[in-house]
Design a protein around this motif. Structure first.
Motif, PDB file in Angstrom:
ATOM      1  N   HIS D  91       0.841  -1.196   0.000  1.00  0.00           N
ATOM      2  CA  HIS D  91       0.000   0.000   0.000  1.00  0.00           C
ATOM      3  C   HIS D  91       0.879   1.250   0.000  1.00  0.00           C
ATOM      4  O   HIS D  91       0.662   2.182  -0.774  1.00  0.00           O
ATOM      5  N   ALA D  92       1.894   1.250   0.874  1.00  0.00           N
ATOM      6  CA  ALA D  92       2.745   2.436   0.994  1.00  0.00           C
ATOM      7  C   ALA D  92       3.460   2.715  -0.321  1.00  0.00           C
ATOM      8  O   ALA D  92       3.544   3.865  -0.770  1.00  0.00           O
ATOM      9  N   ASN D  95       0.979   3.959  -2.874  1.00  0.00           N
ATOM     10  CA  ASN D  95       0.565   5.299  -2.487  1.00  0.00           C
ATOM     11  C   ASN D  95       1.635   6.318  -2.864  1.00  0.00           C
ATOM     12  O   ASN D  95       1.332   7.396  -3.410  1.00  0.00           O
ATOM     13  N   HIS D  98       1.610   6.883  -6.500  1.00  0.00           N
ATOM     14  CA  HIS D  98       0.459   7.689  -6.883  1.00  0.00           C
ATOM     15  C   HIS D  98       0.711   9.159  -6.566  1.00  0.00           C
ATOM     16  O   HIS D  98       0.444  10.060  -7.369  1.00  0.00           O
ATOM     17  N   LYS D  99       1.235   9.397  -5.374  1.00  0.00           N
ATOM     18  CA  LYS D  99       1.486  10.778  -4.959  1.00  0.00           C
ATOM     19  C   LYS D  99       2.556  11.427  -5.811  1.00  0.00           C
ATOM     20  O   LYS D  99       2.545  12.628  -6.052  1.00  0.00           O
ATOM     21  N   ALA D 100       3.517  10.606  -6.259  1.00  0.00           N
ATOM     22  CA  ALA D 100       4.579  11.158  -7.096  1.00  0.00           C
ATOM     23  C   ALA D 100       4.079  11.424  -8.506  1.00  0.00           C
ATOM     24  O   ALA D 100       4.819  11.941  -9.335  1.00  0.00           O
ATOM     25  N   ARG D 115      13.139  11.102 -19.034  1.00  0.00           N
ATOM     26  CA  ARG D 115      14.600  10.999 -19.097  1.00  0.00           C
ATOM     27  C   ARG D 115      15.042  10.718 -20.531  1.00  0.00           C
ATOM     28  O   ARG D 115      15.993  11.294 -21.032  1.00  0.00           O
TER      29      ARG D 115
END
Lengths: 141, 516, 356, 122
Positions: D91-92, D95, D98-100, D115
């Motif tokens: 999950h971490a 997550n 996703h946040k990035a 790149r």
């Protein structure tokens, strides 16, 4: 011959690994990678000690049951008097426990220095840092 | 056991019998206490006190081995191959006293420098780390167990990296200097560990006396030879043996003044001692493999160091870097003495080690004081120091003359014995190297003396109007510490019996029968 | 000497792990992406730890896993986040020079292998002299089933004292070099985006904690952290009977606190365990350990001679002594790991999304 | 009455072997998935197999193999611990991705990585 190769294979791999670590330390200019190389180098040295301590058919040097102490009997080879088991050599384990701790201490100090170097110079490449210092040296003289 | 009995036990000969353990344990424990103390000046007073106690214990040890006896102390009362033992004889008793005396002097000298160079919030931890470094160095010097040497080598090395890095407040180059020292120092320590591991593989024990005994019985095999090579290179890195010295100049130049003094006079000396201990006591210098190593590797490298690094010193503009390069050259003298493989050579090398500690300590102190008073870091800035700071300039001059090896200074004595030992061996070319190196020393020390006495002090420019240029403060304690060393550098010319006697005894032990 | 069948299988396992180590080692040389290099270092350590288990060095494996794959990797990642991501490739000249140095060193070792004992040889000097003696003597002299602990904490306790001092030195070093308990942003760094945030950027951990994305992590962490601490205590006090001891327990304890701080924020953590306490703890462990040594001297023994602690029963004295010094090790190691973490965490600027 | 115990004992070992084998197979499937699947979010699924199913099967197999001993109790604790941590870790990671701002790959045409784009510009 086969016996010799099987018996010495570990040493050769470990030497190769050691040299890999040493190569990374010497060749790279990046300070973090240098420390990684140092870690690999040291870990391989630990492996040299540990491979030394293995006894064929042995077990970890921990007694399952503690026999009553105070008896005068001495036992043959490194065999648990109750179970008749061979044990591996505990001494290199102890030395390496100490060495691992020393290694991580060095690493922590090294990384702290890297962070400060980056703050002071804006780079962690040895060449860039040398260049920056060289420019200052030229400017001041 | 009741309390009164404990006190009487602790107060009597029992305490003295435990001096070998205490001389190491006290600085280490006191280092932790200094961290707890928190307050800067208090930590300094505490450190001075501890250094004094440590020095006292080291004198007790020195006293008891003067006649050539050896003391063996079993840690935790475990007998030799099982437990860790300490081993004290004429060789390391001298060194332990040197380290603890230099720690005391550096501390007495250092307060004004530390006050100025280090953030006040960090003083307590700084002195704590310093005490740990002292304990580590003594621990290396006293150990009789090969792996214990490594552990204490790391105690002293890691604290040294940190202490060198503390110069960053003055100059950011301290950080890179410290980092390079860390990388090379750790490679050295790891090589040493490989060597010890190979020795353990060949002998099955870690006790140095025990290894020596087993190696004497058996013909040396390839594992032992590789162990020898790795230990020499590993300790060579720590000793700043010639091509492996690249960490030293920057580390000495950019460290805080007090640390520069302490390191220049102790760190490489301890490494040099442990190198001698391994080469002569653990391995046996008679073996053909070792003799070849001495004649064809160590001796040439020593001579190259003496000449090349003296030349490098001559071209430095930074005073401390000049002194640092000179240190590498002086390590060359010591290694030359060692590589002769004779009792006379070894004694000369040890004597030079002692004398060099005195004079290099004094030189770094004088330069530090000049830096404190007038902000001097470069050779050309020394001009007129003879007028502005006459006492400091005088100290610098005397110690500098000792570095050259002028008669009436201790430096002359050790070079004299070294030349005699070299001639005994018939190495006339080594004498040439010594002479060339000394001439170069005249040049680089001469530059400083010339600037101090023959040039006029700079007229205070507008930019420095606010600074008091002439009435510089010279802290009494720092001056006292400087003059202890300066007087020592002269005293041991007239009466070299103490270091000479100990060096001779030690060399005799080492050459005679291993000395463990 | 013939090897039995189980040893043959063991050798196969050994060969497999060794080859994996080689692959990882060579990959380390070839890669220049620091993130990959650091992660591979973690893999390398973990493989080494597995290999140590297969070689009966369970205590070492435990420590290597906790330190090499755990703390070291975390520290390197932390330092990398504060510095840069990519290493410059090595110039060819330096590559060949290094290869020369490494080649000579390697040859010296390779030359030595021809006189080395066979792998697993019970009669090699290393395995038949002092190491074997410990196996005989531990039962009667120390009375601790884990012989490694017996040697570490009693026979060679002075090495361990030195080791604890090294740890203290490292802690002091990081505190002196990076500072402790201060949050500061990097100066001299040109803020590329969001100039207003960089001025008073809170540490990254605080930023993470305020986001409601982490509700799952927070719930799980609340369950796990007490268990981790409990496990640390188990490792601490079970060290006499199985693999474990003060050092491993200290690292596990510190990792519990670090986990807490990652999820609930640095400020919360500082409130729970203030920097002053951590600093005091680093010294306290050494004081406990060294203090015990001084006590044994005061009671008429040698430094760290536990036999004198209890007059009647030396074995009991050994037990008490080992217990006390293990506590000293635990306190110093846990505190130093925390102080190092505080030192690094105090330097974090806010992590931007593009940093990942 | 037939003594059932020896058969149960055999069955225990057979089951344990089957579980261990199954765990190993799923490990390999997971590893192949990690290498072959096209993007990050798909790979997480493969990682999830090794994290949960494969590990649980392996532990269950080992528990059966070791019988009713202290080891089994320890293995049970490990299983509980993994049951809690593995999904959380996955999950971490998801997550964080996703946040990035990492976008899943949806169509057949993959936009060039930033790149690579820079490389092309050079």
């Amino acid at each position: 011959m086969v016996d010799f190769i099987v018996g010495h294979f570990n040493y050769w791999v470990i030497i190769t690994l050691m040299m890999t670590g040493l190569y990374v330390i010497i060749s790279t200019g990046n300070l973090v990678k240098k420390l990684v190389g140092l870690g690999v180098f040291q870990t391989s040295v630990f492996q040299l000690y540990i491979t030394l301590s293995k006894v064929a058919g042995g077990r970890p040097p921990i007694f399952d049951k503690l026999p009553g102490y105070g008896t005068e009997t001495k036992y043959g080879a490194a065999v648990d008097p109750l179970l008749g088991v061979i044990y591996s050599n505990p001494l290199p384990h102890v030395l390496i426990l100490t060495a691992i701790v020393v290694g991580v201490s060095t690493l922590a100090v090294g990384l702290a220095l890297v962070v400060r170097i980056r703050e002071a110079y804006g780079s962690i490449e040895g060449d860039d840092i040398d260049e920056a210092e060289y420019k200052i040296e030229i400017a001041s003289s | 056991m009741n309390f009164i009995e404990m006190i009487t036990n602790a107060g009597g000969g029992h305490l003295l019998a435990n001096a070998p353990a205490l001389v190491v344990a006290i600085p280490l424990i006191a280092g932790a206490v200094a961290v707890v103390l928190g307050h800067g000046k208090l930590a300094w007073v505490w450190s001075v006190l501890i250094a004094l106690v440590t020095f006292g214990f080291s004198l007790i040890l020195l006293q008891s081995v003067l006649g050539g006896e050896t003391i063996t102390y079993a840690m935790g009362n475990w007998p030799a191959p099982l437990g860790i033992t300490y081993h004290i004889d004429a060789l390391n008793a001298l060194l332990i006293s040197l380290v603890s005396a230099m720690a005391l002097l550096a501390l007495l000298y250092g307060w004004p420098m530390v006050e100025r160079e280090i953030d006040p919030k960090k003083h307590a931890m700084f002195f704590g780390t310093f005490l740990l470094c002292v304990g580590g160095l003594i621990g290396v010097a006293i150990a009789g167990d090969a792996f214990n040497v490594f552990v204490f080598l790391e105690v002293s090395s890691i604290s040294t990296y940190v202490l060198v890095a503390m110069g960053a407040q003055k100059n950011r180059q301290a950080l890179t200097a410290s980092f390079n020292y860390l990388i090379l120092g750790t490679i050295g320590a790891t090589f040493f560990v490989i060597g010890v591991g190979l020795l353990y593989m060949a002998t099955g024990t870690l006790n140095m006396a025990d290894i020596s005994r087993i190696l004497a019985d058996s013909e040396g095999n390839r594992v032992v030879r590789a162990a020898f090579a790795f230990i020499v290179i590993g300790l060579g890195l720590k000793t700043a043996m010639f091509p492996l010295h690249t960490w030293l100049p920057n580390a000495y130049t950019f460290s805080p003044s007090m640390i520069g003094v302490f390191l220049a006079s102790t760190a490489t000396k301890v490494a040099f001692y442990i190198l001698i201990r391994f080469l002569f006591s653990v391995f046996h210098a008679g073996a053909s493999f070792e003799t070849a190593m001495f004649d064809f590797v160590l001796a040439p490298m020593a001579m190259v160091a003496m000449i090349v690094c003296s030349v490098q010193a001559s071209f430095q503009s930074d005073v401390r870097r000049l002194l640092a390069y000179s240190s590498v050259a002086q390590v060359g003298y010591m290694l030359l003495g060692l590589s002769l493989g004779t009792a006379a050579g070894l004694a000369a090398g040890l004597l030079h080690m002692f004398n060099h500690a005195l004079m290099k300590g004094a030189l770094f102190m004088a330069v530090g004081l000049a830096g404190l008073g007038l902000g001097i870091t470069r050779v050309n800035e020394l001009r007129g120091l003879g007028k502005t700071m006459p006492l400091v300039a005088a100290g610098l001059t005397v110690a500098g003359l000792s570095l050259i090896g002028v008669p009436l200074t201790a430096g002359f004595i050790s070079k004299y014995y070294l030349v005699i030992a070299v001639l005994e061996r018939g190495w006339w070319w080594a004498v040439v190297a010594i002479v060339v190196s000394s001439v170069l020393a005249i040049f680089y020390v001469g530059r400083m003396i010339e600037a101090m006495y023959l040039q006029n002090p700079p007229t205070p420019s507008a930019a420095h109007e606010s600074d008091p240029p002439i009435q510089v403060r010279s802290p009494v304690l720092s001056m006292a510490a400087l003059y202890v060393l300066v007087i020592g550098s002269v005293w041991f010319f007239f009466d070299p019996s103490l270091p000479k006697g100990l060096a001779d005894t030690a060399a005799g032990l080492l050459i005679g029968g291993g000395g463990l | 000497m013939g090897l039995d069948v189980s040893f043959d299988i063991f050798i196969v396992i050994d060969l497999i792990i060794m080859s994996m180590l080689l692959v990882v080692g060579i990959a380390l040389v070839r890669l220049n992406n620091l993130f990959a290099v650091v992660m591979l270092y973690g893999v390398y350590s973990l493989l080494a730890a597995i290999w140590f288990v297969s070689l009966d060095a369970v205590d070492v494996a435990f420590t290597e896993a906790a330190v090499g794959a755990g703390i070291s990797t975390v520290l390197m990642l932390g330092a990398m986040l504060l510095t840069s991501r990519e290493a410059k490739p090595t110039p060819a000249l330096r590559r060949w020079l290094s290869l020369g140095v490494v080649g000579v060193t390697g040859m010296a070792l390779f030359y030595a292998t021809f006189d080395m004992p066979n792998f697993g040889d019970a009669n090699s000097p290393a395995n038949s002299y002092v190491g074997l003696q410990y196996m005989y003597d531990t039962i009667t002299e120390v009375g601790v089933p884990n012989v490694v602990t017996a040697i570490l904490a009693s026979y060679r306790a002075f090495d361990t004292f030195g080791e604890v001092v090294v740890v203290l030195t490292a802690g002091l070093g990081v505190m002196l070099i990076l500072g402790i308990g201060t949050t500061r942003t990097r100066d001299g760094e040109s803020p590329q985006s969001g100039d207003e945030t960089t001025q008073s950027a809170p540490p990254v951990t605080t930023v993470l904690a305020t986001e409601n994305h982490h509700i799952v992590l927070q719930v799980v962490a609340k369950i796990l952290i007490p268990i981790i601490v409990l496990y640390a205590l188990y490792v601490q006090f079970h060290g006499d009977y199985g693999p474990g001891g003060g050092f491993q327990a200290g690292v596990i304890f510190a990792s519990a606190v670090i986990l807490y701080s990652l999820i609930f924020g640095m400020d919360e953590t500082r409130r729970a365990i203030p920097a002053k306490v951590v600093q005091f703890g680093t010294a306290l462990g050494v004081l406990i350990f060294g203090g015990l040594g001084l006590v044994t001297i005061a009671m008429g023994g040698k430094f760290l001679d536990y036999d004198v602690l209890t007059a009647a029963d030396p074995i009991l004295g050994q037990h008490v002594g080992i217990l006390i010094i293990e506590v000293g090790v635990l306190v110093t190691v846990a505190s130093v790991m925390l102080s190092i973490y505080y030192g690094f965490a105090g330097r974090y600027r806010e992590l931007k999304d593009q940093d990942w | 009455m037939i003594d059932i115990m020896p058969y149960l004992e055999i069955l225990r070992y057979v089951l344990a072997g089957a579980l261990l084998f199954g765990g190993a197979v799923f490990m390999i499937i997971g590893a192949v998935g990690m290498l072959r699947l096209p993007d990050f979010y798909a790979r997480i699924h493969a990682a999830g197999i090794t994290d949960t199913l494969a590990t649980v099967m392996l532990i269950a197999g080992m528990m059966l193999h070791s019988g009713f001993t202290q080891t089994t109790a320890k293995l049970a604790l490990v299983a509980i611990f993994l049951f809690l941590t593995s999904p959380t870790a996955t999950h971490a990671v998801a997550n964080a991705a996703h946040k990035a701002g990492l976008k899943p790959r949806l169509g057949k045409v993959q936009p060039p990585h930033p790149r690579d784009k820079m490389k092309g510009a050079k």
